[in-house]
Design a protein around this motif. Structure first.
Motif, PDB file in Angstrom:
ATOM      1  N   SER A 325       0.835  -1.209   0.000  1.00 49.34           N
ATOM      2  CA  SER A 325       0.000   0.000   0.000  1.00 49.34           C
ATOM      3  C   SER A 325       0.868   1.257   0.000  1.00 49.34           C
ATOM      4  CB  SER A 325      -0.949  -0.003   1.198  1.00 49.34           C
ATOM      5  OG  SER A 325      -0.246   0.126   2.426  1.00 49.34           O
ATOM      6  N   GLY A 326       2.002   1.235   0.710  1.00 48.91           N
ATOM      7  CA  GLY A 326       2.902   2.381   0.685  1.00 48.91           C
ATOM      8  C   GLY A 326       3.465   2.630  -0.699  1.00 48.91           C
ATOM      9  N   ARG A 327       3.819   1.552  -1.400  1.00 44.32           N
ATOM     10  CA  ARG A 327       4.337   1.697  -2.770  1.00 44.32           C
ATOM     11  C   ARG A 327       3.275   2.270  -3.696  1.00 44.32           C
ATOM     12  NH1 ARG A 327       3.836  -1.584  -7.086  1.00 44.32           N
ATOM     13  NH2 ARG A 327       3.130  -3.356  -5.851  1.00 44.32           N
ATOM     14  N   LEU A 328       2.052   1.767  -3.593  1.00 45.59           N
ATOM     15  CA  LEU A 328       0.978   2.235  -4.478  1.00 45.59           C
ATOM     16  C   LEU A 328       0.576   3.671  -4.146  1.00 45.59           C
ATOM     17  CD1 LEU A 328      -1.196  -0.999  -4.688  1.00 45.59           C
ATOM     18  CD2 LEU A 328       0.581  -0.199  -6.255  1.00 45.59           C
ATOM     19  N   ALA A 329       0.650   4.041  -2.865  1.00 40.35           N
ATOM     20  CA  ALA A 329       0.372   5.434  -2.492  1.00 40.35           C
ATOM     21  C   ALA A 329       1.412   6.365  -3.105  1.00 40.35           C
ATOM     22  CB  ALA A 329       0.357   5.565  -0.969  1.00 40.35           C
TER      23      ALA A 329
END
Length: 434
Positions: A325-329
């Motif tokens: 989720s951090g990467r996609l954010a």
């Protein structure tokens, strides 16, 4: 602290927040990473296994320099009755080779190292800083207010990665009130044990590690599970109990931990160990049901703050979804900078990316697991039933061995009935198998 301006502010230096900050800094953006603890990981707790494939794509070969304890090549899933245990033991040679399937880690050391990687990339890390609210301008989030004198930090985008009870998500109107059955409370002790003794007791060689999870009554009728993970020279031992179960029984999770440690199958594994520390943590376990609205103009929600924990009974996976989720954010915010558009419509790309990833797909795939884990018989009856059945079947007393199917039917008829067992079996099948 006077007002400062950044391109992006990330609240929470756990795996989700640090991943986003690291990737944004690599692209040249000015990023502030805010952590309420004395250092990243100081207030974080989890059982102990970091599954490595996703992180290895972001920091290739991270395990060669990160403070990992042991690689995990062996997994045991056990059912506990009051005095017996039945286990499924899986040992994989494939998990002994790079990039490995997972590692036992301690969050206090690992999160600190990972945030250090972000700092090397140019991130400004602000420890011991509490975020109280979001700043809104023109209908969009435009920064955060922190608990310091004149503590306004302005930014084009904000990422809320501030944990399971995310204050920022609530302040931004993205999350509603919680229900007790949406959370479990986990508590963990770290018990020092000489490496040789640990390797002998758990049949390990060299840097091999073990992930061992247990399901059953955790003392005082609490519903939950327990775990043992092997560190380099210590054990992470803990229990996870449903919050509504704790409330209903007026019990404490520390009583459950003591009960687990005294179980006749567990006590010999801990013998001679020396207590080092303990920690506790709320775990969002309601699956897709508790995922909030993930975006608004100028802001995204990631990691535990977004309820992105895969809790399926046989597995509990939070760090991997957090990193994803951090990467996609970060990818979504990079799109926003390139387009000069931080509107709600642009931020919605984050949710679309999550839906295409394994994170939301797994939460949807195992949505029945959250309902199944509320079934009291999963803890109160079935672990004991399996142990009693096998104990009777394996007993040699001169009376012969009845067929297992007939014995199971007889015992179920005496206890909960075949129809109830069939309904529970169907629920478990829907949750795990199809």
């Amino acid at each position: 602290m006077s007002q400062q301006t950044f391109d992006v502010v990330v609240a929470g230096a756990g795996p989700a927040g640090t991943t986003a900050a690291l990737l944004l800094a690599r692209r040249g953006y000015k990023v502030a990473l805010i952590e309420r603890g004395e250092f990243p990981g100081a207030k974080n707790m989890f059982g102990g296994v970091l599954y490595s494939r996703v992180l290895d794509e972001i920091v290739p070969g991270f395990y060669n320099r990160a403070p990992v304890e042991r690689f995990v090549n062996r997994k045991i899933v056990s059912l506990l009755s009051e005095d017996s245990v039945v286990s499924l033991d899986f040992n994989s040679s494939a998990f002994k080779n790079p990039p490995y399937n997972g590692f036992v880690v301690q969050r206090a050391s690992f999160d600190r190292w990972y945030a250090g990687e972000a700092v090397k990339a140019g991130v400004l890390l602000l420890n011991q800083t509490i975020v109280d609210d979001v700043i809104r301008e023109g209908g969009q989030v435009a920064g955060v207010r922190v608990r310091r004198e004149r503590g306004e930090i302005r930014a084009r985008a904000v990422i809320a990665a501030d944990g399971a009870v995310s204050l920022l998500a609530r302040q931004a109107g993205l999350r509603q009130a919680f229900a007790p059955d949406q959370f479990s409370l986990g508590v963990k002790e770290v018990i020092q044990l000489p490496p040789r003794a640990m390797e002998e007791r758990f049949s390990l060689n060299g840097n091999e590690g073990l992930s061992s999870e247990f399901l059953g009554r955790m003392g005082n009728g609490l519903h939950g599970g327990a775990f043992i993970y092997t560190n380099r020279d210590s054990l992470s031992v803990g229990v996870v109990a449903q919050v509504h179960s704790l409330k209903a029984r007026g019990a404490t999770i520390y009583d459950a931990l003591d009960s687990f440690k005294c179980h006749p199958a567990i006590a010999p594994l801990l013998e001679g160990g020396r207590f080092l520390e303990y920690s506790a943590h709320l775990i969002p376990e309601a699956g897709a049901k508790m995922v909030p609205r993930l975006y608004t103009g100028g802001m995204l929600v990631a990691g535990d703050a977004a309820g992105l924990v895969l809790a399926g009974g046989l597995f509990l996976e939070g760090v991997n979804p957090a990193v994803t989720s951090g990467r996609l954010a970060a990818e979504t915010i990079i799109d926003a900078f390139e387009a000069g558009d931080f509107s709600e419509k642009m931020m919605a790309r984050y949710e679309s990316r999550l839906k295409e990833s394994s994170v939301l797909q797994d939460l949807k795939r195992y949505k029945g697991a959250a309902r199944m884990l509320l079934n009291e018989r999963l803890y109160e009856y079935y672990p004991s039933f399996v142990c009693r059945t096998l104990e009777r079947w394996f007993t040699v007393d001169g009376a012969g061995h009845p067929k297992l199917a007939g014995m199971v039917k007889k015992l179920l008829d005496q206890d909960i009935g075949l129809w109830q067992a069939a309904k529970d079996g169907y629920q478990m099948g829907r949750a795990w198998l199809w």
